[in-house]
Design a protein around this motif. Structure first.
Motif, PDB file in Angstrom:
ATOM      1  N   MET A   1       0.837  -1.199   0.000  1.00 27.67           N
ATOM      2  CA  MET A   1       0.000   0.000   0.000  1.00 27.67           C
ATOM      3  C   MET A   1       0.869   1.245   0.000  1.00 27.67           C
ATOM      4  SD  MET A   1      -3.308  -0.071  -0.048  1.00 27.67           S
ATOM      5  CE  MET A   1      -3.815   1.484   0.709  1.00 27.67           C
ATOM      6  N   LYS A   2       0.430   2.227  -0.798  1.00 27.39           N
ATOM      7  CA  LYS A   2       1.152   3.506  -0.800  1.00 27.39           C
ATOM      8  C   LYS A   2       0.333   4.552  -0.049  1.00 27.39           C
ATOM      9  CE  LYS A   2       3.953   3.200  -4.967  1.00 27.39           C
ATOM     10  NZ  LYS A   2       3.500   2.762  -6.294  1.00 27.39           N
ATOM     11  N   TYR A   3       1.022   5.319   0.764  1.00 29.71           N
ATOM     12  CA  TYR A   3       0.383   6.417   1.501  1.00 29.71           C
ATOM     13  C   TYR A   3       1.238   7.661   1.356  1.00 29.71           C
ATOM     14  CZ  TYR A   3      -1.804   2.506   4.056  1.00 29.71           C
ATOM     15  OH  TYR A   3      -2.469   1.357   4.396  1.00 29.71           O
ATOM     16  N   VAL A   4       0.581   8.826   1.382  1.00 30.77           N
ATOM     17  CA  VAL A   4       1.321  10.074   1.522  1.00 30.77           C
ATOM     18  C   VAL A   4       1.127  10.561   2.953  1.00 30.77           C
ATOM     19  CG1 VAL A   4       1.312  12.518   0.921  1.00 30.77           C
ATOM     20  CG2 VAL A   4       1.343  10.806  -0.872  1.00 30.77           C
ATOM     21  N   LEU A   5       2.225  10.935   3.579  1.00 33.69           N
ATOM     22  CA  LEU A   5       2.138  11.565   4.892  1.00 33.69           C
ATOM     23  C   LEU A   5       2.167  13.069   4.668  1.00 33.69           C
ATOM     24  CD1 LEU A   5       4.720   9.412   6.926  1.00 33.69           C
ATOM     25  CD2 LEU A   5       2.309   8.914   6.420  1.00 33.69           C
ATOM     26  N   GLU A  26      16.579   8.672   6.894  1.00 35.39           N
ATOM     27  CA  GLU A  26      17.618   7.652   6.676  1.00 35.39           C
ATOM     28  C   GLU A  26      17.115   6.282   7.145  1.00 35.39           C
ATOM     29  OE1 GLU A  26      18.043  10.592   8.107  1.00 35.39           O
ATOM     30  OE2 GLU A  26      19.243  11.614   6.570  1.00 35.39           O
ATOM     31  N   THR A  27      16.536   6.271   8.345  1.00 34.61           N
ATOM     32  CA  THR A  27      16.036   5.003   8.896  1.00 34.61           C
ATOM     33  C   THR A  27      14.991   4.376   7.973  1.00 34.61           C
ATOM     34  OG1 THR A  27      16.312   5.972  11.077  1.00 34.61           O
ATOM     35  CG2 THR A  27      15.058   3.925  10.975  1.00 34.61           C
ATOM     36  N   MET A  28      14.041   5.219   7.514  1.00 35.59           N
ATOM     37  CA  MET A  28      12.938   4.697   6.709  1.00 35.59           C
ATOM     38  C   MET A  28      13.405   4.302   5.303  1.00 35.59           C
ATOM     39  SD  MET A  28      10.562   4.435   8.768  1.00 35.59           S
ATOM     40  CE  MET A  28      10.363   4.981  10.462  1.00 35.59           C
ATOM     41  N   ALA A  29      14.396   5.046   4.772  1.00 37.43           N
ATOM     42  CA  ALA A  29      14.939   4.689   3.456  1.00 37.43           C
ATOM     43  C   ALA A  29      15.638   3.332   3.552  1.00 37.43           C
ATOM     44  CB  ALA A  29      15.907   5.760   2.975  1.00 37.43           C
ATOM     45  N   GLU A  30      16.376   3.151   4.637  1.00 35.09           N
ATOM     46  CA  GLU A  30      17.098   1.893   4.846  1.00 35.09           C
ATOM     47  C   GLU A  30      16.123   0.728   4.982  1.00 35.09           C
ATOM     48  OE1 GLU A  30      20.234   0.727   8.253  1.00 35.09           O
ATOM     49  OE2 GLU A  30      20.466   2.698   7.325  1.00 35.09           O
ATOM     50  N   ARG A  31      15.016   1.016   5.661  1.00 30.02           N
ATOM     51  CA  ARG A  31      13.999  -0.012   5.859  1.00 30.02           C
ATOM     52  C   ARG A  31      13.255  -0.311   4.554  1.00 30.02           C
ATOM     53  NH1 ARG A  31       9.605   0.958  10.641  1.00 30.02           N
ATOM     54  NH2 ARG A  31       7.836  -0.037   9.619  1.00 30.02           N
ATOM     55  N   GLY A  32      13.379   0.589   3.593  1.00 32.30           N
ATOM     56  CA  GLY A  32      12.777   0.346   2.278  1.00 32.30           C
ATOM     57  C   GLY A  32      11.334   0.784   2.160  1.00 32.30           C
ATOM     58  N   VAL A  33      10.873   1.684   3.037  1.00 33.16           N
ATOM     59  CA  VAL A  33       9.479   2.115   2.967  1.00 33.16           C
ATOM     60  C   VAL A  33       9.321   3.544   2.449  1.00 33.16           C
ATOM     61  CG1 VAL A  33       8.618   0.534   4.727  1.00 33.16           C
ATOM     62  CG2 VAL A  33       9.496   2.769   5.425  1.00 33.16           C
ATOM     63  N   GLN A  69      -1.001  24.469   8.563  1.00 30.63           N
ATOM     64  CA  GLN A  69      -0.608  24.531   7.159  1.00 30.63           C
ATOM     65  C   GLN A  69       0.329  23.384   6.815  1.00 30.63           C
ATOM     66  OE1 GLN A  69      -1.667  26.312   4.731  1.00 30.63           O
ATOM     67  NE2 GLN A  69      -2.859  27.898   5.768  1.00 30.63           N
ATOM     68  N   LEU A  70       0.251  22.982   5.559  1.00 23.46           N
ATOM     69  CA  LEU A  70       1.101  21.911   5.061  1.00 23.46           C
ATOM     70  C   LEU A  70       2.564  22.370   5.079  1.00 23.46           C
ATOM     71  CD1 LEU A  70       0.615  19.110   3.875  1.00 23.46           C
ATOM     72  CD2 LEU A  70       0.587  20.148   1.608  1.00 23.46           C
ATOM     73  N   GLY A  71       3.411  21.545   5.691  1.00 27.58           N
ATOM     74  CA  GLY A  71       4.818  21.917   5.771  1.00 27.58           C
ATOM     75  C   GLY A  71       5.732  20.951   5.031  1.00 27.58           C
ATOM     76  N   GLY A  72       5.175  19.807   4.642  1.00 24.31           N
ATOM     77  CA  GLY A  72       6.000  18.832   3.931  1.00 24.31           C
ATOM     78  C   GLY A  72       5.199  17.585   3.650  1.00 24.31           C
ATOM     79  N   PHE A  73       5.753  16.714   2.841  1.00 26.54           N
ATOM     80  CA  PHE A  73       5.066  15.454   2.544  1.00 26.54           C
ATOM     81  C   PHE A  73       6.081  14.347   2.306  1.00 26.54           C
ATOM     82  CE2 PHE A  73       5.913  14.899  -1.954  1.00 26.54           C
ATOM     83  CZ  PHE A  73       6.342  16.165  -2.325  1.00 26.54           C
ATOM     84  N   CYS A  74       5.666  13.118   2.575  1.00 22.64           N
ATOM     85  CA  CYS A  74       6.507  11.963   2.299  1.00 22.64           C
ATOM     86  C   CYS A  74       5.647  10.905   1.647  1.00 22.64           C
ATOM     87  CB  CYS A  74       7.079  11.348   3.574  1.00 22.64           C
ATOM     88  SG  CYS A  74       7.855  12.520   4.665  1.00 22.64           S
ATOM     89  N   LEU A  75       6.175  10.233   0.661  1.00 22.98           N
ATOM     90  CA  LEU A  75       5.486   9.096   0.053  1.00 22.98           C
ATOM     91  C   LEU A  75       6.095   7.836   0.664  1.00 22.98           C
ATOM     92  CD1 LEU A  75       3.598   7.868  -2.087  1.00 22.98           C
ATOM     93  CD2 LEU A  75       5.501   7.990  -3.697  1.00 22.98           C
ATOM     94  N   ILE A  76       5.238   6.988   1.231  1.00 19.09           N
ATOM     95  CA  ILE A  76       5.746   5.739   1.803  1.00 19.09           C
ATOM     96  C   ILE A  76       5.000   4.561   1.183  1.00 19.09           C
ATOM     97  CG2 ILE A  76       6.415   6.790   4.008  1.00 19.09           C
ATOM     98  CD1 ILE A  76       3.873   5.468   5.216  1.00 19.09           C
TER      99      ILE A  76
END
Lengths: 107, 415
Positions: A1-5, A26-33, A69-76
């Motif tokens: 499943m893909k989610y945007v945070l 870094e942690t999440m990139a390493e984990r592959g999500v 207000q929106l300050g950033g987003f991440c795709l996981i």
């Protein structure tokens, strides 16, 4: 499943704009999500656009002038909502702002 | 009299509906299909059991019938083919009745945790639990919560859609998530019970059906999670309150307070069951808010006469509860218990302190129990005029007719 945070905060969140994510990325990139994402410049730098009857209408500022207000987003990409919640809860912004977890459409 | 087959199907519906739906959801991943196939299976049972007799294991029969129905339905749909392959693989992997094997979590447990997932709105959790686990119809749930049937149907559809689109997992949460997820499940069951026990608005004060459903679901939970003392604590609490239902209203439908209730009309069997459950739970040495509340209820339920009530113990228990889950309601109850154990002046001092705190935070409005408790303490202190004023204040804030009539009677007795 893909989610945007979607990472939101009030004006006090601005002071965290250049904090980085405290090793979260870094942690999440390493984990592959972690699939991507970015921090956003403040809403004052936003331009909002609509096209109505062929005319481009611009206004200065974000969608809506609200406190949060929106300050950033991440795709996981992860197994399910429980994992997405766990990933979002580990983000440092969760401790001072709010994070909206939005599933992506399948298209 | 209901013919035996109809009675057997009724009983099977109460006992097996949740299990059949839960298994079908795991098997097909489709909540609507699961409900429809379960419904079809019960309709089929009514016809077949009349002809062939009631099977030895009605639950297994119904699950198989619903499963066959799902296979038929999926076969007919183009998009069903892929689902069917997945389902067949799953079936081959588990082969047979998984619920009978030790170590395999009951599907109903997955269903409870998914229905009560904190990513769903509380009212959606409650409605979904009643629909999929307890088998209430949408119309019945709508009536129970005083909303239109269409609005309730929409609420249920939205909740199921979110489960699908946001990928809320269909599983019992892993051990590290249980401490935060189990309370969410218990809260839904307790809310359900309280909705049945004291209606939040209107003339009908008690809706036994919802309370009975909550008890039934709590029994399932306790059976499935025997090592969770809070689950047993919640069931004990519900049983002890439910035991008083016959004595709680008079012939006119008016509220009878605890001290005036005919204790001979309390259900001694339910009280004994509650006390035994509570003893077992407390023996595990992990107290929690439901066990403490059950212990308080037990103090009342085991007193033969009102004057035998161990108020000092109740005051101590409320103090413990206030530390576990601080709230004005708990503080007020502690004040009342202190008033009973150590005199009305001690109780009034606590009530007045609480009143000040609430006034400052603006949380006092709409909360009729505080002036009602204050009025009782003032009455006992002989401060009649102030007591009357407080009773009037309470009556102005009460939400149900029965509560207003009760307060009016107290006021009349004073004058």
């Amino acid at each position: 499943m893909k989610y945007v945070l979607l990472i939101c905060g009030d004006e006090s969140a601005a002071e965290h704009a250049y904090d980085g994510c405290g090793g979260w990325s870094e942690t999440m990139a390493e984990r592959g999500v972690l699939r991507g994402g970015a921090g956003l410049r403040p809403p004052g730098d936003a331009t909002t656009l609509r096209v109505r009857e062929g005319e481009v209408l611009l206004s200065d500022g974000p969608f809506a002038e609200t406190k949060e207000q929106l300050g950033g987003f991440c795709l996981i990409e992860c197994a399910d909502l429980d994992e997405a919640i766990e990933i979002a809860a580990a983000h440092p912004a969760a401790a001072y702002g709010t994070i909206e977890i939005r599933p992506l459409t399948d298209l | 009299m209901t013919p035996p087959v109809e009675a057997a199907v009724d009983r099977a519906f109460r006992e097996e509906w949740g299990q059949v739906v839960a298994t079908l959801i795991r098997w097909t991943g489709d909540w609507d299909l699961a409900e429809e196939c379960a419904q079809d299976a019960f309709a089929q049972a009514l016809r077949t059991w009349r002809r062939d007799g009631v099977p030895r294991r009605p639950g297994a029969w119904l699950t198989t019938a619903a499963r066959n129905r799902a296979v038929d339905r999926l076969r007919r749909e183009a998009t069903g083919a892929a689902k069917l392959r997945e389902a067949a693989d799953m079936l081959a992997a588990q082969d047979g009745d998984a619920a009978d094997e030790p170590g395999v979590p009951d599907d109903r447990l997955r269903l409870i945790f998914t229905c009560c997932h904190p990513a769903l709105a509380l009212e959606a959790r409650v409605a979904l639990t009643l629909r999929t686990l307890a088998g209430l119809t949408t119309a019945e749930i709508a009536r129970a919560f005083l909303v239109g049937e269409q609005a309730m149907a929409k609420r249920l559809a939205r909740a199921k859609q979110k489960i699908r689109h946001a990928a809320i997992p269909y599983r019992v949460p892993p051990a590290h998530l249980l401490p935060e997820r189990l309370p969410a499940v218990l809260a839904v069951l307790y809310l359900l019970f309280n909705e049945g026990y004291s209606a939040t608005a209107g003339a009908g004060l008690v809706r036994h059906d919802l309370a009975s459903e909550a008890i039934r679901l709590a029994r399932v939970l306790v059976r499935l999670m025997p090592d969770e003392p809070e689950a047993a604590g919640l069931l004990a609490l519900m049983l002890m309150h439910h035991a008083r239902r016959a004595a709680r209203l008079d012939e006119a439908g008016d509220l009878v307070v605890l001290e005036d209730q005919d204790r001979g009309r309390w259900d001694a069997g339910q009280i004994a069951e509650g006390v035994a459950l509570l003893d077992g739970a407390l023996g595990r040495g992990r107290p929690g808010p439901y066990q403490v509340q059950a212990a308080i209820a037990a103090c009342h339920s085991t007193a033969a006469r009102p004057e035998d009530t161990d108020w000092a113990q109740i005051a101590v228990l409320y103090g413990l509860l206030a530390r576990l889950v601080p709230s004005p309601v708990v503080e007020l109850n502690r004040a009342v218990a202190v008033g009973m154990a150590h005199g009305p002046a001690a109780g009034l001092a606590l009530v007045d302190a609480l009143r000040e705190t609430l006034r400052e935070s603006g949380a006092l409005a709409g909360y009729h129990l505080l002036p009602a408790a204050r009025a009782d303490l003032l009455r006992r202190l002989g401060r009649t005029a102030e007591a009357a004023q407080a009773y009037r204040e309470a009556a102005g804030l009460a939400a149900t007719d029965a509560e207003r009539r009760y307060l009016a009677r107290r006021l009349a007795a004073l004058e």
